[in-house]
Design a protein around this motif. Structure first.
Motif, PDB file in Angstrom:
ATOM      1  N   SER A  63     -73.839  19.666 -98.741  1.00  0.00           N
ATOM      2  CA  SER A  63     -75.051  20.438 -99.035  1.00  0.00           C
ATOM      3  C   SER A  63     -75.642  21.112 -97.805  1.00  0.00           C
ATOM      4  CB  SER A  63     -76.108  19.533 -99.677  1.00  0.00           C
ATOM      5  OG  SER A  63     -76.503  18.505 -98.782  1.00  0.00           O
ATOM      6  N   GLY A  64     -75.325  20.584 -96.616  1.00  0.00           N
ATOM      7  CA  GLY A  64     -75.859  21.166 -95.389  1.00  0.00           C
ATOM      8  C   GLY A  64     -77.244  20.684 -95.025  1.00  0.00           C
ATOM      9  N   HIS A  65     -77.775  19.719 -95.761  1.00  0.00           N
ATOM     10  CA  HIS A  65     -79.090  19.150 -95.434  1.00  0.00           C
ATOM     11  C   HIS A  65     -79.098  17.677 -95.819  1.00  0.00           C
ATOM     12  CE1 HIS A  65     -80.176  19.124 -99.727  1.00  0.00           C
ATOM     13  NE2 HIS A  65     -79.691  20.355 -99.794  1.00  0.00           N
ATOM     14  N   PHE A  66     -80.081  16.948 -95.288  1.00  0.00           N
ATOM     15  CA  PHE A  66     -80.170  15.514 -95.584  1.00  0.00           C
ATOM     16  C   PHE A  66     -80.381  15.333 -97.083  1.00  0.00           C
ATOM     17  CE2 PHE A  66     -82.201  11.250 -95.366  1.00  0.00           C
ATOM     18  CZ  PHE A  66     -81.191  10.616 -94.663  1.00  0.00           C
ATOM     19  N   PRO A  67     -79.599  14.452 -97.745  1.00  0.00           N
ATOM     20  CA  PRO A  67     -79.621  14.356 -99.217  1.00  0.00           C
ATOM     21  C   PRO A  67     -80.851  13.649 -99.779  1.00  0.00           C
ATOM     22  CG  PRO A  67     -78.098  12.748 -98.300  1.00  0.00           C
ATOM     23  CD  PRO A  67     -78.582  13.580 -97.145  1.00  0.00           C
ATOM     24  N   LEU A  68     -81.971  14.337 -99.723  1.00  0.00           N
ATOM     25  CA  LEU A  68     -83.212  13.817-100.308  1.00  0.00           C
ATOM     26  C   LEU A  68     -83.986  14.951-100.975  1.00  0.00           C
ATOM     27  CD1 LEU A  68     -84.464  11.315 -97.553  1.00  0.00           C
ATOM     28  CD2 LEU A  68     -83.640  10.742 -99.838  1.00  0.00           C
ATOM     29  N   SER A  69     -83.260  15.822-101.661  1.00  0.00           N
ATOM     30  CA  SER A  69     -83.898  17.020-102.211  1.00  0.00           C
ATOM     31  C   SER A  69     -84.282  16.885-103.675  1.00  0.00           C
ATOM     32  CB  SER A  69     -82.956  18.221-102.047  1.00  0.00           C
ATOM     33  OG  SER A  69     -81.729  17.998-102.738  1.00  0.00           O
ATOM     34  N   LEU A 127     -82.514  23.795-100.976  1.00  0.00           N
ATOM     35  CA  LEU A 127     -83.872  23.460-100.547  1.00  0.00           C
ATOM     36  C   LEU A 127     -84.790  24.662-100.666  1.00  0.00           C
ATOM     37  CD1 LEU A 127     -83.291  21.313 -97.314  1.00  0.00           C
ATOM     38  CD2 LEU A 127     -83.940  20.514 -99.580  1.00  0.00           C
ATOM     39  N   VAL A 128     -85.979  24.416-101.233  1.00  0.00           N
ATOM     40  CA  VAL A 128     -87.004  25.451-101.251  1.00  0.00           C
ATOM     41  C   VAL A 128     -87.533  25.619 -99.832  1.00  0.00           C
ATOM     42  CG1 VAL A 128     -87.610  24.962-103.641  1.00  0.00           C
ATOM     43  CG2 VAL A 128     -88.798  23.763-101.811  1.00  0.00           C
ATOM     44  N   PRO A 129     -88.159  26.769 -99.507  1.00  0.00           N
ATOM     45  CA  PRO A 129     -88.611  27.003 -98.120  1.00  0.00           C
ATOM     46  C   PRO A 129     -89.486  25.897 -97.547  1.00  0.00           C
ATOM     47  CG  PRO A 129     -88.734  29.030 -99.387  1.00  0.00           C
ATOM     48  CD  PRO A 129     -88.345  27.955-100.355  1.00  0.00           C
ATOM     49  N   ALA A 130     -90.357  25.286 -98.391  1.00  0.00           N
ATOM     50  CA  ALA A 130     -91.253  24.249 -97.885  1.00  0.00           C
ATOM     51  C   ALA A 130     -90.497  23.011 -97.409  1.00  0.00           C
ATOM     52  CB  ALA A 130     -92.260  23.858 -98.960  1.00  0.00           C
ATOM     53  N   LEU A 131     -89.302  22.760 -97.969  1.00  0.00           N
ATOM     54  CA  LEU A 131     -88.518  21.584 -97.611  1.00  0.00           C
ATOM     55  C   LEU A 131     -87.551  21.829 -96.460  1.00  0.00           C
ATOM     56  CD1 LEU A 131     -87.616  20.070-101.118  1.00  0.00           C
ATOM     57  CD2 LEU A 131     -89.415  19.354 -99.544  1.00  0.00           C
ATOM     58  N   GLN A 132     -87.433  23.080 -96.046  1.00  0.00           N
ATOM     59  CA  GLN A 132     -86.510  23.409 -94.960  1.00  0.00           C
ATOM     60  C   GLN A 132     -87.185  23.139 -93.619  1.00  0.00           C
ATOM     61  OE1 GLN A 132     -85.190  27.442 -95.624  1.00  0.00           O
ATOM     62  NE2 GLN A 132     -84.317  26.980 -97.618  1.00  0.00           N
ATOM     63  N   TRP A 135     -88.848  17.708 -90.666  1.00  0.00           N
ATOM     64  CA  TRP A 135     -89.641  16.574 -91.101  1.00  0.00           C
ATOM     65  C   TRP A 135     -89.132  15.962 -92.404  1.00  0.00           C
ATOM     66  CZ3 TRP A 135     -92.867  14.281 -87.927  1.00  0.00           C
ATOM     67  CH2 TRP A 135     -93.438  15.016 -86.888  1.00  0.00           C
ATOM     68  N   LEU A 136     -88.182  16.645 -93.077  1.00  0.00           N
ATOM     69  CA  LEU A 136     -87.661  16.135 -94.347  1.00  0.00           C
ATOM     70  C   LEU A 136     -87.062  14.738 -94.186  1.00  0.00           C
ATOM     71  CD1 LEU A 136     -86.780  16.486 -97.339  1.00  0.00           C
ATOM     72  CD2 LEU A 136     -84.677  17.532 -96.477  1.00  0.00           C
ATOM     73  N   MET A 137     -86.162  14.593 -93.207  1.00  0.00           N
ATOM     74  CA  MET A 137     -85.515  13.301 -93.000  1.00  0.00           C
ATOM     75  C   MET A 137     -86.531  12.233 -92.600  1.00  0.00           C
ATOM     76  SD  MET A 137     -82.596  12.180 -90.226  1.00  0.00           S
ATOM     77  CE  MET A 137     -81.567  13.582 -90.592  1.00  0.00           C
ATOM     78  N   MET A 138     -87.418  12.570 -91.688  1.00  0.00           N
ATOM     79  CA  MET A 138     -88.375  11.602 -91.162  1.00  0.00           C
ATOM     80  C   MET A 138     -89.326  11.109 -92.266  1.00  0.00           C
ATOM     81  SD  MET A 138     -89.541  10.009 -88.503  1.00  0.00           S
ATOM     82  CE  MET A 138     -91.016   9.303 -87.787  1.00  0.00           C
ATOM     83  N   HIS A 139     -89.951  12.038 -92.961  1.00  0.00           N
ATOM     84  CA  HIS A 139     -90.987  11.694 -93.932  1.00  0.00           C
ATOM     85  C   HIS A 139     -90.413  10.988 -95.161  1.00  0.00           C
ATOM     86  CE1 HIS A 139     -94.364  11.927 -96.645  1.00  0.00           C
ATOM     87  NE2 HIS A 139     -93.716  12.756 -97.448  1.00  0.00           N
ATOM     88  N   VAL A 140     -89.435  11.608 -95.806  1.00  0.00           N
ATOM     89  CA  VAL A 140     -88.943  11.066 -97.081  1.00  0.00           C
ATOM     90  C   VAL A 140     -88.183   9.756 -96.866  1.00  0.00           C
ATOM     91  CG1 VAL A 140     -87.628  11.567 -99.162  1.00  0.00           C
ATOM     92  CG2 VAL A 140     -88.790  13.418 -97.965  1.00  0.00           C
ATOM     93  N   GLY A 242     -95.817  12.837 -93.018  1.00  0.00           N
ATOM     94  CA  GLY A 242     -96.056  13.761 -94.123  1.00  0.00           C
ATOM     95  C   GLY A 242     -97.279  14.633 -93.890  1.00  0.00           C
ATOM     96  N   ALA A 243     -98.306  14.065 -93.253  1.00  0.00           N
ATOM     97  CA  ALA A 243     -99.507  14.849 -92.942  1.00  0.00           C
ATOM     98  C   ALA A 243     -99.193  15.964 -91.949  1.00  0.00           C
ATOM     99  CB  ALA A 243    -100.590  13.928 -92.387  1.00  0.00           C
ATOM    100  N   VAL A 244     -98.394  15.647 -90.939  1.00  0.00           N
ATOM    101  CA  VAL A 244     -98.001  16.663 -89.960  1.00  0.00           C
ATOM    102  C   VAL A 244     -97.171  17.753 -90.627  1.00  0.00           C
ATOM    103  CG1 VAL A 244     -96.714  17.087 -87.831  1.00  0.00           C
ATOM    104  CG2 VAL A 244     -98.072  14.997 -88.065  1.00  0.00           C
ATOM    105  N   TRP A 245     -96.245  17.338 -91.494  1.00  0.00           N
ATOM    106  CA  TRP A 245     -95.406  18.301 -92.211  1.00  0.00           C
ATOM    107  C   TRP A 245     -96.250  19.164 -93.144  1.00  0.00           C
ATOM    108  CZ3 TRP A 245     -90.952  16.698 -96.063  1.00  0.00           C
ATOM    109  CH2 TRP A 245     -90.198  17.838 -96.390  1.00  0.00           C
ATOM    110  N   ALA A 246     -97.233  18.567 -93.818  1.00  0.00           N
ATOM    111  CA  ALA A 246     -98.108  19.323 -94.719  1.00  0.00           C
ATOM    112  C   ALA A 246     -98.896  20.387 -93.959  1.00  0.00           C
ATOM    113  CB  ALA A 246     -99.062  18.370 -95.430  1.00  0.00           C
ATOM    114  N   ASN A 247     -99.302  20.059 -92.755  1.00  0.00           N
ATOM    115  CA  ASN A 247    -100.035  21.027 -91.947  1.00  0.00           C
ATOM    116  C   ASN A 247     -99.155  22.219 -91.587  1.00  0.00           C
ATOM    117  OD1 ASN A 247    -102.416  21.818 -90.348  1.00  0.00           O
ATOM    118  ND2 ASN A 247    -101.057  21.469 -88.601  1.00  0.00           N
ATOM    119  N   GLU A 248     -97.869  21.947 -91.322  1.00  0.00           N
ATOM    120  CA  GLU A 248     -96.943  23.040 -91.009  1.00  0.00           C
ATOM    121  C   GLU A 248     -96.627  23.890 -92.233  1.00  0.00           C
ATOM    122  OE1 GLU A 248     -93.388  21.669 -89.199  1.00  0.00           O
ATOM    123  OE2 GLU A 248     -94.361  20.973 -87.342  1.00  0.00           O
TER     124      GLU A 248
END
Length: 321
Positions: A63-69, A127-132, A135-140, A242-248
């Motif tokens: 998939s080219g991204h961490f599998p948590l989509s 992945l939708v733009p917000a998930l790219q 922070w995806l790997m770290m948060h989820v 997740g808070a840091v990612w939400a701010n971005e």
């Protein structure tokens, strides 16, 4: 096509192995505990962990991204997290008291992921733009690791409550029998002497049972506290990242999204658990903290699964839709 075939093989291998592990556990519980079978079940969980790890790595490469989509990938990762919690005591050469919780939890989680979801949901999603984001790997991953640890710790607390409640019933019945035997003293000395020998035997047996239950309750409380403390740490890291990612992504650290709100409620409940568990001045400290953890068990499923059922808010990526 090759990646999809390998993923299919690995998921079926891992589910087949963990099914055998569950059968071994049932045999040890219902028939007779055999040391060789217990060791085989531990090795089976390591094989399950390796198979799920292989699936996650292959899905990551394909998939080219961490599998948590999506929900399917998050359930597989949750099963992987439960497997980690299971094998850590085994690697440390300590008695694994978590296997009665972790193995069935991993079995049902992976079983629902492979059989309860539609085939379309098994496919990797773009992945939708917000998930790219990095922070995806770290948060989820931190959130799912916290769910796994908190679920295990909460279930241990539920078991503690059941045993404590049963202990109180046994104590009540024992006192009731003692009073009835005391009454017989007034109706005949001979009858009382005959009953006295039996009550001493019963008291000795009940005392041994109560001592064993006391040790079991203390053991469950200790493991529950340790596992929930680990899960609470992961949950805190997950919420902060997740808070840091939400701010971005959305320009605000906190939006009171349904997922965020329930995550905060869950965090608060387990903070109350840790406070109650550490406060030695409270009466029935162990039992009260176990009740709080039991409430947390329900909140985790609402936070993780209930919001996905509704498919609302900013965190609707992992919904059934």
């Amino acid at each position: 096509m090759i990646f999809a075939t390998l993923e299919h093989i690995l998921t079926h291998i891992s589910f087949s192995i963990i099914s055998i592990v569950i059968i071994i556990h049932l045999m040890n519980l219902l028939v007779y505990e055999i040391e060789e079978l217990r060791n085989s079940s531990e090795k089976g969980m390591i094989a399950t962990f390796s198979s799920i790890t292989g699936f996650l790595v292959i899905r990551w490469i394909s998939s080219g991204h961490f599998p948590l989509s999506n929900l399917y990938e998050s359930l597989i990762f949750l099963s992987w997290s439960l497997s980690i919690i299971h094998i850590i005591p085994y690697i440390r050469n300590s008695k694994n008291d978590l296997n009665a919780i972790t193995a069935p939890s991993a079995f049902f989680t992976q079983g629902f992921a492979t059989s309860g979801l539609s085939t379309e949901m098994h496919q990797p999603a773009i992945l939708v733009p917000a998930l790219q984001s990095q922070w995806l790997m770290m948060h989820v991953s931190m959130m799912l690791l916290s769910y796994a640890a908190l679920l295990c710790g909460s279930l241990l607390s539920v078991a503690l409550i059941v045993i404590t409640f049963q202990k109180k019933i046994d104590f009540f019945l024992k006192n009731k029998n003692f009073l009835s035997l005391s009454k017989s003293f007034f109706f005949g000395d001979m009858e009382f002497l005959n009953e006295k020998g039996s009550i001493l035997k019963k008291t000795s047996f009940l005392s041994f049972k109560n001592f064993y239950k006391y040790q079991l309750i203390q053991h469950l409380d200790s493991w529950s506290y340790r596992v929930i403390s680990l899960g609470f740490t992961f949950l805190t890291i997950g919420i902060l990242s997740g808070a840091v990612w939400a701010n971005e992504a959305w320009g605000s650290y906190w939006n009171w999204d349904p997922k965020e709100t329930w995550a905060f409620i869950t965090w608060t409940i387990f903070a109350i658990y840790l406070h109650t568990r550490k406060n030695s001045k409270l009466q029935n400290q162990v039992t009260n903290s176990a009740f709080v953890a039991s409430i947390g068990f329900l909140l985790i499923w609402i936070c993780y699964f209930g919001i996905n059922l509704l498919g609302i808010g900013f965190h609707s990526y992992g919904s059934f839709q």
